[in-house]
Design a protein around this motif. Structure first.
Motif, PDB file in Angstrom:
ATOM      1  N   ASN A  83      95.157  52.158 -22.878  1.00  0.00           N
ATOM      2  CA  ASN A  83      94.368  52.612 -21.744  1.00  0.00           C
ATOM      3  C   ASN A  83      93.219  53.500 -22.195  1.00  0.00           C
ATOM      4  O   ASN A  83      93.337  54.233 -23.191  1.00  0.00           O
ATOM      5  CB  ASN A  83      95.242  53.385 -20.754  1.00  0.00           C
ATOM      6  CG  ASN A  83      95.990  52.474 -19.807  1.00  0.00           C
ATOM      7  OD1 ASN A  83      95.385  51.744 -19.031  1.00  0.00           O
ATOM      8  ND2 ASN A  83      97.321  52.505 -19.878  1.00  0.00           N
ATOM      9  N   TYR A  99      94.011  44.639 -17.076  1.00  0.00           N
ATOM     10  CA  TYR A  99      94.648  45.170 -15.871  1.00  0.00           C
ATOM     11  C   TYR A  99      95.529  44.117 -15.201  1.00  0.00           C
ATOM     12  O   TYR A  99      95.509  43.923 -13.982  1.00  0.00           O
ATOM     13  CB  TYR A  99      93.608  45.719 -14.892  1.00  0.00           C
ATOM     14  CG  TYR A  99      93.009  47.027 -15.366  1.00  0.00           C
ATOM     15  CD1 TYR A  99      93.764  48.198 -15.352  1.00  0.00           C
ATOM     16  CD2 TYR A  99      91.706  47.074 -15.859  1.00  0.00           C
ATOM     17  CE1 TYR A  99      93.238  49.394 -15.822  1.00  0.00           C
ATOM     18  CE2 TYR A  99      91.164  48.256 -16.327  1.00  0.00           C
ATOM     19  CZ  TYR A  99      91.931  49.421 -16.310  1.00  0.00           C
ATOM     20  OH  TYR A  99      91.406  50.601 -16.771  1.00  0.00           O
ATOM     21  N   HIS A 148      98.044  45.236 -21.974  1.00  0.00           N
ATOM     22  CA  HIS A 148      99.451  45.455 -22.336  1.00  0.00           C
ATOM     23  C   HIS A 148     100.057  44.184 -22.919  1.00  0.00           C
ATOM     24  O   HIS A 148      99.602  43.067 -22.649  1.00  0.00           O
ATOM     25  CB  HIS A 148     100.254  45.935 -21.129  1.00  0.00           C
ATOM     26  CG  HIS A 148     100.766  44.818 -20.259  1.00  0.00           C
ATOM     27  ND1 HIS A 148      99.968  44.136 -19.369  1.00  0.00           N
ATOM     28  CD2 HIS A 148     102.002  44.268 -20.155  1.00  0.00           C
ATOM     29  CE1 HIS A 148     100.689  43.230 -18.739  1.00  0.00           C
ATOM     30  NE2 HIS A 148     101.920  43.280 -19.196  1.00  0.00           N
ATOM     31  N   ASP A 162      97.686  49.532 -16.564  1.00  0.00           N
ATOM     32  CA  ASP A 162      97.243  49.352 -17.947  1.00  0.00           C
ATOM     33  C   ASP A 162      95.994  48.482 -18.069  1.00  0.00           C
ATOM     34  O   ASP A 162      95.906  47.407 -17.471  1.00  0.00           O
ATOM     35  CB  ASP A 162      98.356  48.718 -18.784  1.00  0.00           C
ATOM     36  CG  ASP A 162      99.600  49.577 -18.791  1.00  0.00           C
ATOM     37  OD1 ASP A 162      99.502  50.734 -19.198  1.00  0.00           O
ATOM     38  OD2 ASP A 162     100.654  49.080 -18.370  1.00  0.00           O
ATOM     39  N   ARG A 181     100.979  49.344 -24.705  1.00  0.00           N
ATOM     40  CA  ARG A 181     100.122  49.662 -23.566  1.00  0.00           C
ATOM     41  C   ARG A 181      98.900  50.412 -24.071  1.00  0.00           C
ATOM     42  O   ARG A 181      99.028  51.405 -24.801  1.00  0.00           O
ATOM     43  CB  ARG A 181     100.885  50.503 -22.534  1.00  0.00           C
ATOM     44  CG  ARG A 181     102.111  49.815 -21.976  1.00  0.00           C
ATOM     45  CD  ARG A 181     102.897  50.710 -21.042  1.00  0.00           C
ATOM     46  NE  ARG A 181     102.080  51.146 -19.914  1.00  0.00           N
ATOM     47  CZ  ARG A 181     102.529  51.972 -18.961  1.00  0.00           C
ATOM     48  NH1 ARG A 181     103.771  52.446 -19.026  1.00  0.00           N
ATOM     49  NH2 ARG A 181     101.738  52.316 -17.965  1.00  0.00           N
ATOM     50  N   GLU A 184     107.757  50.018 -18.090  1.00  0.00           N
ATOM     51  CA  GLU A 184     108.547  49.434 -19.174  1.00  0.00           C
ATOM     52  C   GLU A 184     110.008  49.860 -19.129  1.00  0.00           C
ATOM     53  O   GLU A 184     110.855  49.268 -19.808  1.00  0.00           O
ATOM     54  CB  GLU A 184     107.935  49.755 -20.545  1.00  0.00           C
ATOM     55  CG  GLU A 184     107.937  51.233 -20.923  1.00  0.00           C
ATOM     56  CD  GLU A 184     106.638  51.939 -20.566  1.00  0.00           C
ATOM     57  OE1 GLU A 184     106.055  52.580 -21.456  1.00  0.00           O
ATOM     58  OE2 GLU A 184     106.226  51.851 -19.402  1.00  0.00           O
ATOM     59  N   GLU A 240     108.631  45.245 -14.684  1.00  0.00           N
ATOM     60  CA  GLU A 240     107.195  45.013 -14.825  1.00  0.00           C
ATOM     61  C   GLU A 240     106.637  44.246 -13.638  1.00  0.00           C
ATOM     62  O   GLU A 240     105.514  44.495 -13.185  1.00  0.00           O
ATOM     63  CB  GLU A 240     106.907  44.244 -16.113  1.00  0.00           C
ATOM     64  CG  GLU A 240     105.423  43.929 -16.304  1.00  0.00           C
ATOM     65  CD  GLU A 240     105.185  42.938 -17.434  1.00  0.00           C
ATOM     66  OE1 GLU A 240     104.031  42.495 -17.579  1.00  0.00           O
ATOM     67  OE2 GLU A 240     106.139  42.609 -18.162  1.00  0.00           O
ATOM     68  N   THR A 254      98.616  44.627 -15.159  1.00  0.00           N
ATOM     69  CA  THR A 254      99.431  45.561 -14.381  1.00  0.00           C
ATOM     70  C   THR A 254      98.503  46.637 -13.838  1.00  0.00           C
ATOM     71  O   THR A 254      97.432  46.884 -14.395  1.00  0.00           O
ATOM     72  CB  THR A 254     100.538  46.225 -15.233  1.00  0.00           C
ATOM     73  OG1 THR A 254      99.932  47.099 -16.195  1.00  0.00           O
ATOM     74  CG2 THR A 254     101.368  45.181 -15.959  1.00  0.00           C
ATOM     75  N   ASN A 259      93.260  58.690 -16.673  1.00  0.00           N
ATOM     76  CA  ASN A 259      94.383  58.821 -17.607  1.00  0.00           C
ATOM     77  C   ASN A 259      94.361  60.121 -18.397  1.00  0.00           C
ATOM     78  O   ASN A 259      94.733  60.168 -19.575  1.00  0.00           O
ATOM     79  CB  ASN A 259      94.408  57.636 -18.590  1.00  0.00           C
ATOM     80  CG  ASN A 259      94.641  56.313 -17.899  1.00  0.00           C
ATOM     81  OD1 ASN A 259      95.587  56.158 -17.132  1.00  0.00           O
ATOM     82  ND2 ASN A 259      93.757  55.353 -18.150  1.00  0.00           N
ATOM     83  N   ASP A 288     103.854  54.025 -13.434  1.00  0.00           N
ATOM     84  CA  ASP A 288     103.363  54.673 -14.645  1.00  0.00           C
ATOM     85  C   ASP A 288     104.293  54.418 -15.830  1.00  0.00           C
ATOM     86  O   ASP A 288     103.868  54.514 -16.980  1.00  0.00           O
ATOM     87  CB  ASP A 288     103.224  56.180 -14.392  1.00  0.00           C
ATOM     88  CG  ASP A 288     102.000  56.762 -15.058  1.00  0.00           C
ATOM     89  OD1 ASP A 288     100.993  56.037 -15.189  1.00  0.00           O
ATOM     90  OD2 ASP A 288     102.045  57.939 -15.446  1.00  0.00           O
TER      91      ASP A 288
END
Length: 557
Positions: free
Chosen positions: A125, A106, A114, A111, A123, A88, A92, A108, A549, A85
């Motif tokens: 979302n 996505y 990003h 996110d 980032r 950063e 990464e 990652t 989120n 979560d």
């Protein structure tokens, strides 16, 4: 002019800032995972100062990285979830998705979109909260329909930024509808409009900048919420009311964390049956507070809290009292120096990690007290205080990932109230501390169990006894009323007025389908027995929701 001066001052400060960090949004279920790490680590030299929330994301990652208790697969999963979560502030590469959507989205696991460069991190979302349910007392089927976006990042590794924007329509359970009709506000929210026959429409936006003046001094300026304490409730400063504009300066060095908070509040929010009045400027007031948190030993922490509510200038309350901008002075001395026109509060909080997995905590707030009157035992109205005592038991009775919490709160009549809307302890017609205001006692029991990695089971049980005002009387439960209109000087007692006994139970099962994508099955039972038969009610509310989120809405009041 005050805002311009403040902005220019912030610009100057940012020219010498160091590495920054945004804050994790307030969310009781999310913070449960972080606080579990704090208690089970049982080492304050590596832990957070948990009595002032929200926590910096960078500190969360550092605390999780130091965790040494990861004996169950659930704990390992939670550890990975928290670090993902806030990737950063870690690595990464550990959060990379195996199959990005259309190779752009996505990339990652955390996110939708990003950007990660040396000078700029971003980032983005989506926010989604769709809930539908059934309430035996509601004229319409309850639902929540929230859509929005969340943006966070940093510039030059010096300036952090965060913004969340949500548009919502909702029909809440019947007892929440009653609260809205009586108070003219949607709990936890600001401006609202009527939606249909029983619903509300509201827009929620939060955002802030963060920067560090030095290695040990962090600063935050924006529009959001804060929370003081280690309990489910806070009797000092809670997140129950609407967001507000604030400047926070937090100094963390050695065993000390010292927080200064300067906040602009809404003294009153005129309303009608159609919602908030959107044409007139709402009157303003200010809150200044500081909180000193000290790790006295490796397992005992104590905090000291002081706050002043004040208003200067005309009816719009747009003028600051610059004496209160002093970050280290004792506010009560300034309040007396200026003629004692303001509302002063003094409080303490503490936590004691007795053994690994067991914590005691508490709070005490003093609004006003005369020892002679207290000893006399005559129920003088001016003895105003609130007390909290609680405990947390992690891996209870040897059951892995079963966490229990008990808490008791009590507040005397007239606590938090004052001579006008410009000095009471409220914001946007909502208490800044406990949702019940004052004149109550309350027992809370919370059980949380994580049987498998992605399944979270929570049971909340709240029993409260409180008094409400008889018609045309002020017995000290409504903190929005002028305490000079009190019904009696002596003979005041806890729970006086129209007596109410309330039982609240919230049973929730949440399953995380993907990162921060939850499906919730929830049942709420609320029974209120009142000396006024018109206020007696029983609510059975069942709902099914998906959340992306965003935190589940707390309906425990």
């Amino acid at each position: 002019m005050n805002r311009i001066i403040l902005f220019l001052w912030l610009v100057v400060i940012t020219t010498t800032t160091h590495a920054q960090s945004i804050y994790a949004p307030l969310n009781a279920d999310y913070y449960q995972l972080i606080d579990r790490t704090d208690v089970l680590n049982q080492d304050f030299s590596r832990s957070l100062h948990t009595s002032f929330k929200p926590y910096r994301a960078q500190d969360i990652v550092a605390a999780v990285d130091s965790a040494s208790f990861l004996t169950s697969s659930q704990d390992q999963f939670n550890n990975s979830y928290l670090k993902t979560d806030h990737w950063e502030y870690g690595a990464e590469g550990e959060t990379k998705s195996k199959r990005p959507f259309l190779k752009k989205f996505y990339q990652t696991r955390a996110d939708f979109l990003h950007i990660n460069t040396k000078d700029f991190k971003l980032r983005v979302n989506p926010i989604l909260y769709l809930s539908a349910g059934r309430d035996n007392n509601s004229g319409s089927a309850p639902f929540i329909n929230t859509r929005g976006a969340l943006i966070r990042g940093s510039i030059d590794n010096k300036i952090g930024f965060y913004s969340s924007i949500e548009e919502s329509q909702a029909v809440f359970p019947s007892y929440v509808q009653d609260y809205i009709g009586e108070r003219g506000v949607v709990p936890n929210e600001a401006f609202w409009k009527k939606f249909g026959d029983h619903g509300v429409d509201f827009f929620t936006a939060r955002g802030y900048f963060t920067f560090n003046a030095s290695k040990h001094i962090m600063m935050q300026f924006g529009y959001d919420k804060n929370f003081v304490g280690n309990g489910y409730r806070s009797l000092l400063l809670s997140d129950f009311s609407a967001p507000s504009t604030f400047l926070k300066i937090q100094t963390k060095i050695w065993r000390i964390q010292y927080t200064n908070l300067y906040t602009e509040l809404v003294a009153d929010a005129p309303f009608s049956s159609f919602g908030s009045n959107g044409t007139d400027e709402f009157p303003k007031k200010f809150l200044t507070a500081h909180h000193l948190s000290v790790n006295v030993t490796d397992n005992f922490n104590i905090g000291i809290f002081e706050a002043i509510i004040f208003n200067r200038g005309d009816s719009t309350g747009t003028a600051l009292e610059w004496n209160y901008m002093n970050p280290i002075i004792f506010y009560r001395s300034i309040e007396q120096y200026t003629g004692s026109p303001d509302n002063a509060f003094f409080g303490m909080d503490w936590k004691w990690n007795i053994t690994k997995g067991l914590q005691f905590y508490g709070q005490a707030l003093l609004d006003e007290l005369v020892v002679g009157e207290l000893k006399a035992g005559n129920g003088w109205w001016g003895n105003k205080f609130s007390i909290q005592a609680g405990g947390k038991y992690y891996n209870a009775f040897g059951v892995s990932n079963l966490d229990l919490q008990v808490e008791y709160n009590v507040s005397r009549p007239f606590t938090y109230s004052h001579e006008s809307i410009f000095t009471n302890y409220a914001h946007y017609r909502q208490p800044l501390a406990h949702p019940l205001g004052s004149n109550f006692k309350e027992a809370i029991f919370i059980a949380r169990y994580q049987p498998i990695n992605k399944l979270y089971l929570t049971g909340k049980f709240i029993a409260s006894q409180y008094g409400t005002d008889p018609l045309d009387q002020n017995i000290g439960s409504d903190i929005l009323k002028n305490y000079n209109s009190r019904t009696q000087e002596y003979g005041n007692s806890l729970g006086q007025g129209v007596s109410n006994d309330q039982l609240f139970a919230d049973l929730t099962a949440s399953y995380m389908i993907k990162h921060n994508f939850f499906i919730d099955l929830r049942h709420i039972y609320r029974k209120r027995d009142s000396a006024d038969p018109s206020l007696t009610s029983i609510t059975n509310f069942t709902s099914l929701a998906i959340r992306v989120n965003v935190a589940a809405r707390d309906l425990g009041y």
